[in-house]
Write a protein that holds these residues in place. Sequence first.
Motif, short mmCIF file in Angstrom:
data_model
loop_
_atom_site.label_atom_id
_atom_site.label_comp_id
_atom_site.label_asym_id
_atom_site.label_seq_id
_atom_site.Cartn_x
_atom_site.Cartn_y
_atom_site.Cartn_z
N LEU A 86 0.97 -1.38 0.15
CA LEU A 86 0.20 0.16 0.13
C LEU A 86 0.73 0.92 0.19
O LEU A 86 1.63 1.32 1.11
CB LEU A 86 -0.97 0.10 1.56
CG LEU A 86 -2.10 -0.33 1.19
CD1 LEU A 86 -3.28 0.03 2.67
CD2 LEU A 86 -3.30 -0.30 -0.37
N ALA A 87 0.52 2.11 -1.08
CA ALA A 87 1.29 3.47 -0.95
C ALA A 87 1.09 4.54 0.30
O ALA A 87 1.83 5.18 0.50
CB ALA A 87 1.50 4.29 -1.62
N LEU A 138 -5.02 -2.48 7.73
CA LEU A 138 -4.26 -2.51 6.68
C LEU A 138 -2.84 -2.18 6.98
O LEU A 138 -2.16 -1.97 6.46
CB LEU A 138 -4.99 -1.57 5.70
CG LEU A 138 -6.06 -2.17 5.12
CD1 LEU A 138 -6.15 -0.85 4.69
CD2 LEU A 138 -6.16 -2.83 3.96
N ALA A 139 -2.77 -1.50 8.26
CA ALA A 139 -1.60 -1.07 8.88
C ALA A 139 -0.49 -1.71 8.38
O ALA A 139 1.21 -1.45 7.60
CB ALA A 139 -1.24 -0.55 10.38
N PRO A 140 -0.38 -3.75 8.72
CA PRO A 140 0.80 -4.25 8.55
C PRO A 140 1.17 -4.10 6.57
O PRO A 140 2.70 -4.65 5.97
CB PRO A 140 0.80 -5.59 8.77
CG PRO A 140 -0.42 -5.31 9.53
CD PRO A 140 -1.53 -3.94 8.63
N TYR A 141 0.65 -3.57 6.43
CA TYR A 141 0.78 -3.52 4.17
C TYR A 141 1.57 -2.58 3.61
O TYR A 141 1.35 -1.39 2.87
CB TYR A 141 -0.28 -4.03 3.68
CG TYR A 141 -1.09 -5.11 4.66
CD1 TYR A 141 0.00 -6.69 3.83
CD2 TYR A 141 -1.79 -5.35 4.94
CE1 TYR A 141 -0.22 -8.17 4.33
CE2 TYR A 141 -2.14 -6.59 5.19
CZ TYR A 141 -1.36 -7.69 4.87
OH TYR A 141 -1.64 -9.12 5.52
N MET A 142 1.39 -1.74 4.76
CA MET A 142 1.71 -0.15 4.85
C MET A 142 3.47 -0.41 4.96
O MET A 142 4.57 -0.77 5.16
CB MET A 142 1.40 0.98 5.38
CG MET A 142 -0.76 0.77 5.29
SD MET A 142 -1.63 2.25 6.47
CE MET A 142 -1.01 3.42 5.94
N PRO A 143 3.94 1.22 3.85
CA PRO A 143 5.21 1.89 4.11
C PRO A 143 6.32 1.72 5.47
O PRO A 143 4.98 1.93 6.45
CB PRO A 143 5.48 2.71 3.24
CG PRO A 143 4.05 3.21 2.81
CD PRO A 143 2.73 2.34 3.55
N ILE A 155 6.59 2.02 -6.89
CA ILE A 155 6.83 1.60 -5.50
C ILE A 155 5.72 0.77 -4.79
O ILE A 155 6.13 -0.24 -4.28
CB ILE A 155 7.62 2.68 -4.91
CG1 ILE A 155 8.90 3.02 -5.59
CG2 ILE A 155 8.44 2.12 -3.54
CD1 ILE A 155 9.75 4.90 -5.04
N GLY A 156 4.64 1.71 -4.30
CA GLY A 156 3.26 1.14 -4.19
C GLY A 156 2.62 -0.09 -5.61
O GLY A 156 2.48 1.43 -5.64
N VAL A 157 2.13 -0.58 -4.90
CA VAL A 157 1.25 -1.22 -5.63
C VAL A 157 -0.29 -1.39 -5.87
O VAL A 157 -0.53 -0.51 -6.63
CB VAL A 157 1.32 -2.61 -5.75
CG1 VAL A 157 0.50 -3.74 -6.30
CG2 VAL A 157 2.67 -3.20 -5.73
#
Length: 417
Positions: free
Chosen positions: A180-181, A233-238, A257-259
Amino acid sequence: MTKYLCLALCLFLTALGSPSARGEGVTEISFWTWRPEDTAFYESVIADFEALNPDIKVVQNAIKNTEYNTILAAALASGDGAPDVFMSRAYGGLQTFADSGYILALDQLMPELMLFSEFARGGALSVTDGKMYGVPAVSQTMLCFYNAGVYRELGLSVPATWDEFLENLEACQAAGYDALANGTKDGWCCESLLGGVGPSFYGGDGFYDRLIRGETTFMDPAFVEAVQKVQDLAPYMPDLFEGVDYADMQASFIYEIGVHFIGGSYEAGYFSLQNPQLEYGVFAIPGEKAEDPAYVSVYADMNFSVSAASRKQEAALRFLKYLASPRFGQQMVDQLAMVSSVPGVDVSANPFIAQVLALQENATPYVFLVGFRYKQPTGSSLFQSAAQDLMVGKATAEQTCQIVQEGVAVYYEPFWA
């Protein structure tokens, strides 16, 4: 010789007919926006308007969106340096300025506003006096952008369930991408996350209508679950996403960079402008079951208004009428890939807009923006602040919803029953 004398006479008479030759001069008006990323677009719009109206010069001032409200409010309140024409927020954001007498009511000045849809006019209508204080510009849809090239590379498909969405995020992360961007430094970006994720869990218009009537609250288990999904969703963020601001988010997705990027349909034009090679698609974030509708949050976004204190209202209104015209609306569609609110605009040739309109078949109002920005503390400000703590684990979903509920209930009478 005669033909040259005739030519000279024609040029002389043309010059006499110009505004400057008549001694009228050129009226300069100021135009403020909160979209620095669209500066080039509005410069082209202004050039087109000025070609049609050579006696008016429009000077654009693009201000960072997170600073815009404060700067605009100060300028309108003081009257010094206030813009003649400016982007005004929809719903409660416009209401505050209308109640303060800072914006010109347009009903009698622009009867063509009655041709706009009821949905579009709702974002520019004062709930206090029922008058129109802006020209509706566009509608926006909260959704998820995804990098189509990365999806092909990893063999991913558009998810039909929440679990499939998380599996896609995990696959992207395992491949070395930022799944996640999105970041949370700017509080409003937390609200964007809820706008993209929430509707498929708390439901469509049914939930929103019950909430507005006071038949349920922000402590409704379905709404709490929606907020919990945002936190999930936090674990998938930068890394260090709490320090990632809006511009960082955009850059991450633009430069691949982010999908995924959860945000508004308004991003499409900017993404394509900054990286013409970027391949992306969009989808509505799904709920638990594939057979359940995947809802999207929709809202009327961005009006164009005239300052009540402007000393150049005639010129300002001419520019406003241009911004209410199909000519301008078509430019929004063709160049920014936004869904124009102007009647009579052809959207059929834009495949992205066709996708967005298809997603809007399961639309619900963007809950805080549409329903709870009319009084202080707004639902948006309450959620944005609380959600920043939520995303870093300093608060639970229940605590976040309780903060919102208690803050809104101070003034929202339907919650008193």
